[in-house]
Write an enzyme that holds these catalytic residues in place. Structure first.
Site, PDB file in Angstrom:
ATOM      1  N   CYS A   2       0.808  -1.225   0.000  1.00 21.84           N
ATOM      2  CA  CYS A   2       0.000   0.000   0.000  1.00 21.84           C
ATOM      3  C   CYS A   2       0.841   1.275   0.000  1.00 21.84           C
ATOM      4  CB  CYS A   2      -0.968   0.036   1.175  1.00 21.84           C
ATOM      5  SG  CYS A   2      -2.160  -1.299   1.185  1.00 21.84           S
ATOM      6  N   LEU A  77      -2.818  -2.390  -1.915  1.00 20.46           N
ATOM      7  CA  LEU A  77      -2.486  -3.765  -2.253  1.00 20.46           C
ATOM      8  C   LEU A  77      -3.333  -4.609  -1.308  1.00 20.46           C
ATOM      9  CD1 LEU A  77      -0.722  -5.860  -3.727  1.00 20.46           C
ATOM     10  CD2 LEU A  77       0.880  -5.679  -1.824  1.00 20.46           C
ATOM     11  N   ASN A 102      -1.614   2.272   6.045  1.00 21.89           N
ATOM     12  CA  ASN A 102      -0.676   1.419   5.332  1.00 21.89           C
ATOM     13  C   ASN A 102      -0.070   0.480   6.354  1.00 21.89           C
ATOM     14  OD1 ASN A 102       1.271   0.254   3.665  1.00 21.89           O
ATOM     15  ND2 ASN A 102       2.695   1.945   3.943  1.00 21.89           N
ATOM     16  N   GLY A 103      -0.120  -0.803   6.093  1.00 20.64           N
ATOM     17  CA  GLY A 103       0.528  -1.753   6.983  1.00 20.64           C
ATOM     18  C   GLY A 103      -0.358  -2.913   7.342  1.00 20.64           C
ATOM     19  N   GLU A 104      -0.043  -3.501   8.466  1.00 17.94           N
ATOM     20  CA  GLU A 104      -0.804  -4.636   8.962  1.00 17.94           C
ATOM     21  C   GLU A 104      -0.818  -4.600  10.480  1.00 17.94           C
ATOM     22  OE1 GLU A 104      -0.877  -9.508   8.599  1.00 17.94           O
ATOM     23  OE2 GLU A 104       0.590  -8.367   7.451  1.00 17.94           O
TER      24      GLU A 104
END
Length: 183
Positions: A2, A77, A102-104
């Site tokens: 992302c 993404l 953005n991230g997880e």
């Protein structure tokens, strides 16, 4: 992967919506699956980009000359929630908060369960929506609950600010610039 981009526009100039689109285009390699934008003047409004799989009449190209105070751009993404329900930016139901993420967040399912016990409802299975609702419930203290790698920005119209955060180790980048016109 992302990619997120944003502008806080101190002068409310129209030209910055074009810059926001260009910033998101520069991140296309980080998020080929979807593209979204939020422009805030009096209330947040979501726009879709050229690469968005979500069909909507509000397209960023028809709004590129709108003045705004805060703008978010996003390239996605898709990893966790592959549906269009996880399209970003995400605005809460009250339209008082908006996030780009953005991230997880590795422990989002546990936090989601806790928030459900506090009567929060979710429209997606994304960790992004969990981050937003955790911020709404706990404010900046929500960061103490997060285990993951992330960078995000939340427009908070209740406090009249934009809250930025990144993970403690700085795994997800968060670069910024400020001058007299914008941040």
């Amino acid at each position: 992967m992302c990619g997120i981009a944003g502008i806080i526009n101190f002068k409310n100039e129209e030209k910055h919506s074009i810059n926001l689109k260009e910033m998101a285009n520069a991140l296309k390699h980080r998020g080929p699956d979807d593209e979204g934008f939020m422009l805030f003047s009096k209330k947040p409004t979501i726009f879709f980009g050229d690469d968005s799989k979500v069909k909507n009449s509000s397209h960023i190209n028809t709004a590129t000359r709108l003045p705004f105070k805060v703008g978010f751009g996003f390239r996605q993404l898709k990893i966790i929630d592959l549906s269009n329900k996880s399209h970003q930016p995400i605005i809460d139901q009250s339209e008082k908060y908006c996030i780009i993420f953005n991230g997880e967040l590795y422990n989002y399912k546990e936090i989601r369960k806790e928030l459900k016990l506090l009567n929060y409802n979710f429209k997606s299975d994304s960790d992004t929506e969990v981050v937003l609702k955790a911020y709404i419930e706990w404010g900046a203290k929500a960061l103490e609950k997060f285990n993951g790698m992330f960078a995000f920005a939340i427009l908070d119209t209740v406090k009249n600010n934009v809250f930025f955060a990144r993970d403690r180790m700085g795994i997800k980048p968060f670069y910024f610039f400020r001058n007299n016109h914008y941040f």
